[in-house]
Write a protein that holds these residues in place. Structure first.
Motif, PDB file in Angstrom:
ATOM      1  N   ALA A   1       0.827  -1.054  -0.038  1.00  0.00           N
ATOM      2  CA  ALA A   1      -0.109  -0.018  -0.072  1.00  0.00           C
ATOM      3  C   ALA A   1       0.912   1.245   0.017  1.00  0.00           C
ATOM      4  O   ALA A   1       0.652   2.185  -0.770  1.00  0.00           O
ATOM      5  N   VAL A   2       1.651   1.347   0.727  1.00  0.00           N
ATOM      6  CA  VAL A   2       2.978   2.413   0.817  1.00  0.00           C
ATOM      7  C   VAL A   2       3.438   2.553  -0.497  1.00  0.00           C
ATOM      8  O   VAL A   2       3.540   3.840  -1.144  1.00  0.00           O
ATOM      9  N   LEU A   3       4.011   1.552  -1.056  1.00  0.00           N
ATOM     10  CA  LEU A   3       4.584   1.657  -2.625  1.00  0.00           C
ATOM     11  C   LEU A   3       3.488   2.147  -3.537  1.00  0.00           C
ATOM     12  O   LEU A   3       3.669   2.836  -4.230  1.00  0.00           O
ATOM     13  N   GLY A   4       2.261   1.700  -3.200  1.00  0.00           N
ATOM     14  CA  GLY A   4       1.423   2.136  -4.332  1.00  0.00           C
ATOM     15  C   GLY A   4       0.991   3.645  -4.165  1.00  0.00           C
ATOM     16  O   GLY A   4       0.726   4.294  -5.098  1.00  0.00           O
ATOM     17  N   LEU A   5       1.088   4.151  -2.755  1.00  0.00           N
ATOM     18  CA  LEU A   5       0.655   5.493  -2.802  1.00  0.00           C
ATOM     19  C   LEU A   5       1.845   6.390  -3.247  1.00  0.00           C
ATOM     20  O   LEU A   5       1.455   7.510  -3.815  1.00  0.00           O
TER      21      LEU A   5
ATOM     22  N   GLU B   1       0.354  11.348   5.924  1.00  0.00           N
ATOM     23  CA  GLU B   1      -0.277  11.633   4.914  1.00  0.00           C
ATOM     24  C   GLU B   1      -0.642  10.189   4.152  1.00  0.00           C
ATOM     25  O   GLU B   1      -1.761   9.947   3.676  1.00  0.00           O
ATOM     26  N   MET B   2       0.133   9.321   4.328  1.00  0.00           N
ATOM     27  CA  MET B   2      -0.070   7.984   3.914  1.00  0.00           C
ATOM     28  C   MET B   2      -1.381   7.212   4.432  1.00  0.00           C
ATOM     29  O   MET B   2      -2.297   6.879   3.971  1.00  0.00           O
ATOM     30  N   ALA B   3      -1.001   7.306   5.915  1.00  0.00           N
ATOM     31  CA  ALA B   3      -2.370   6.648   6.658  1.00  0.00           C
ATOM     32  C   ALA B   3      -3.767   7.349   6.498  1.00  0.00           C
ATOM     33  O   ALA B   3      -4.515   7.117   6.237  1.00  0.00           O
ATOM     34  N   ALA B   4      -3.789   8.813   6.111  1.00  0.00           N
ATOM     35  CA  ALA B   4      -4.615   9.585   6.114  1.00  0.00           C
ATOM     36  C   ALA B   4      -5.535   9.251   4.604  1.00  0.00           C
ATOM     37  O   ALA B   4      -6.742   9.135   4.670  1.00  0.00           O
ATOM     38  N   THR B   5      -4.623   9.230   3.689  1.00  0.00           N
ATOM     39  CA  THR B   5      -5.074   8.967   2.370  1.00  0.00           C
ATOM     40  C   THR B   5      -5.749   7.584   2.232  1.00  0.00           C
ATOM     41  O   THR B   5      -6.727   7.343   1.751  1.00  0.00           O
ATOM     42  N   LEU B   6      -5.163   6.527   3.021  1.00  0.00           N
ATOM     43  CA  LEU B   6      -5.525   5.027   3.027  1.00  0.00           C
ATOM     44  C   LEU B   6      -6.689   5.299   3.666  1.00  0.00           C
ATOM     45  O   LEU B   6      -8.049   4.320   3.044  1.00  0.00           O
ATOM     46  N   ARG B   7      -6.947   5.586   4.775  1.00  0.00           N
ATOM     47  CA  ARG B   7      -8.251   5.877   5.305  1.00  0.00           C
ATOM     48  C   ARG B   7      -9.373   6.504   4.557  1.00  0.00           C
ATOM     49  O   ARG B   7     -10.470   5.974   4.705  1.00  0.00           O
ATOM     50  N   GLU B   8      -9.062   7.696   4.159  1.00  0.00           N
ATOM     51  CA  GLU B   8      -9.813   8.256   3.190  1.00  0.00           C
ATOM     52  C   GLU B   8     -10.528   7.475   2.252  1.00  0.00           C
ATOM     53  O   GLU B   8     -11.503   7.913   1.573  1.00  0.00           O
ATOM     54  N   ARG B   9      -9.749   6.661   1.545  1.00  0.00           N
ATOM     55  CA  ARG B   9     -10.101   6.046   0.492  1.00  0.00           C
ATOM     56  C   ARG B   9     -10.739   4.470   0.909  1.00  0.00           C
ATOM     57  O   ARG B   9     -10.670   3.685   0.042  1.00  0.00           O
TER      58      ARG B   9
ATOM     59  N   LYS C   1      -4.167  -3.559   7.011  1.00  0.00           N
ATOM     60  CA  LYS C   1      -4.280  -3.190   8.476  1.00  0.00           C
ATOM     61  C   LYS C   1      -3.533  -1.903   8.638  1.00  0.00           C
ATOM     62  O   LYS C   1      -2.363  -1.748   8.364  1.00  0.00           O
ATOM     63  N   ILE C   2      -4.130  -1.012   9.150  1.00  0.00           N
ATOM     64  CA  ILE C   2      -3.463   0.342   9.298  1.00  0.00           C
ATOM     65  C   ILE C   2      -3.457   0.925  10.559  1.00  0.00           C
ATOM     66  O   ILE C   2      -4.539   1.163  11.089  1.00  0.00           O
ATOM     67  N   ASN C   3      -2.475   1.252  11.149  1.00  0.00           N
ATOM     68  CA  ASN C   3      -2.133   1.807  12.452  1.00  0.00           C
ATOM     69  C   ASN C   3      -0.640   2.603  12.534  1.00  0.00           C
ATOM     70  O   ASN C   3       0.057   2.014  11.662  1.00  0.00           O
ATOM     71  N   SER C   4      -0.753   3.418  13.064  1.00  0.00           N
ATOM     72  CA  SER C   4       0.626   4.234  13.257  1.00  0.00           C
ATOM     73  C   SER C   4       1.696   3.425  13.099  1.00  0.00           C
ATOM     74  O   SER C   4       2.658   3.746  12.679  1.00  0.00           O
TER      75      SER C   4
ATOM     76  N   SER D   1       2.448   0.165  13.079  1.00  0.00           N
ATOM     77  CA  SER D   1       2.613  -0.695  11.875  1.00  0.00           C
ATOM     78  C   SER D   1       3.098  -0.033  10.700  1.00  0.00           C
ATOM     79  O   SER D   1       4.086  -0.430   9.797  1.00  0.00           O
ATOM     80  N   LEU D   2       2.769   1.221  10.324  1.00  0.00           N
ATOM     81  CA  LEU D   2       2.889   2.176   9.271  1.00  0.00           C
ATOM     82  C   LEU D   2       4.526   2.464   9.196  1.00  0.00           C
ATOM     83  O   LEU D   2       5.316   2.281   8.439  1.00  0.00           O
ATOM     84  N   TYR D   3       4.644   3.145  10.497  1.00  0.00           N
ATOM     85  CA  TYR D   3       5.959   3.453  10.579  1.00  0.00           C
ATOM     86  C   TYR D   3       7.064   2.324  10.488  1.00  0.00           C
ATOM     87  O   TYR D   3       8.271   2.549   9.996  1.00  0.00           O
ATOM     88  N   ASP D   4       6.680   1.430  11.121  1.00  0.00           N
ATOM     89  CA  ASP D   4       7.504   0.243  11.168  1.00  0.00           C
ATOM     90  C   ASP D   4       7.736  -0.224   9.532  1.00  0.00           C
ATOM     91  O   ASP D   4       8.812  -0.558   9.222  1.00  0.00           O
ATOM     92  N   THR D   5       6.632  -0.301   8.879  1.00  0.00           N
ATOM     93  CA  THR D   5       6.765  -0.631   7.476  1.00  0.00           C
ATOM     94  C   THR D   5       7.565   0.275   6.574  1.00  0.00           C
ATOM     95  O   THR D   5       8.580  -0.010   5.861  1.00  0.00           O
ATOM     96  N   VAL D   6       7.339   1.394   7.017  1.00  0.00           N
ATOM     97  CA  VAL D   6       8.185   2.730   6.140  1.00  0.00           C
ATOM     98  C   VAL D   6       9.849   2.540   6.551  1.00  0.00           C
ATOM     99  O   VAL D   6      10.836   2.450   5.532  1.00  0.00           O
ATOM    100  N   GLU D   7       9.891   2.064   7.661  1.00  0.00           N
ATOM    101  CA  GLU D   7      11.350   1.768   8.278  1.00  0.00           C
ATOM    102  C   GLU D   7      11.921   0.561   7.638  1.00  0.00           C
ATOM    103  O   GLU D   7      13.255   0.563   6.895  1.00  0.00           O
ATOM    104  N   ALA D   8      11.229  -0.469   7.380  1.00  0.00           N
ATOM    105  CA  ALA D   8      11.701  -1.869   6.580  1.00  0.00           C
ATOM    106  C   ALA D   8      11.699  -1.456   5.143  1.00  0.00           C
ATOM    107  O   ALA D   8      12.733  -1.963   4.534  1.00  0.00           O
TER     108      ALA D   8
END
Length: 190
Positions: free
Chosen positions: A13-17, A27-35, A42-45, A47-54
């Motif tokens: 999802a991050v790569l897609g955005l 902004e990634m989290a907000a856009t995913l929820r908005e859509r 599964k979106i939570n802050s 896991s999103l930051y961990d994913t970005v770090e990976a």
């Protein structure tokens, strides 16, 4: 096939955005929820930051800018790298082409439906059908309001088809239990 270094679909999802534009994680989290992508990922802050770090660690994305808006914390804006772009395309291709073994909880429960007895099983399936109907209606209502091209929301369309198929199976099976056409052997036939 070599094991993928990153397999969490939130990374997809991050790569897609980031195909659309450079973004910071908030902004990634907000856009995913908005859509309404929280039905697909599964979106939570955390896991999103961990994913970005990976993604950063493996060189799939890179920081391109650090911004600060007023007194807010600094925000790092990311973009995909050439490697990340190639991995994204390869990953999508693989997921579309090759069905993967998935282990939905509902299938595990259906395997032991007999433990509920006919009445309990039919009642549980009827209740599930009600929940499915509500979910279908909610999803069908929000889909047109999102305002994105069909291709960008096609997974929601797929999910609606899957929910409708599950609803049909659930209703049919509950009816078969109630009318006795689904045989219920052994004890617990009440």
């Amino acid at each position: 096939m070599a094991k993928r270094k990153i397999s969490n679909t939130l990374a997809l999802a991050v790569l897609g955005l980031l195909q659309e534009r450079e973004m910071h994680p908030y902004e990634m989290a907000a856009t995913l929820r908005e859509r309404h992508k929280d039905g697909s990922f599964k979106i939570n802050s955390g896991s999103l930051y961990d994913t970005v770090e990976a993604l950063l660690k493996h060189g799939w994305i890179e920081a391109v800018e650090v911004t600060r808006d007023g007194r807010r914390p600094e925000r790092t804006v990311y973009a995909p790298t050439a490697l990340g772009q190639a991995e994204f395309v390869r990953w999508i291709d693989e997921l579309v082409r090759v069905p993967a073994a998935e282990y939905p909880k509902f299938l595990a429960a259906v395997a032991y439906l007999g433990a509920l007895g006919p009445r309990g099983a039919a009642d549980a399936l009827d209740e599930r059908a009600g929940h499915l109907e509500a979910r279908i209606a909610e999803t069908a209502d929000i889909l047109p309001s999102i305002g994105l091209p069909r291709l960008f929301m096609i997974e929601v369309e797929f999910a609606l088809h899957a929910l409708r198929a599950e609803l049909e199976w659930t209703r049919t099976t509950a009816a078969e239990i109630r009318d006795g056409t689904l045989a219920w052997p052994g004890k617990g036939a009440a």
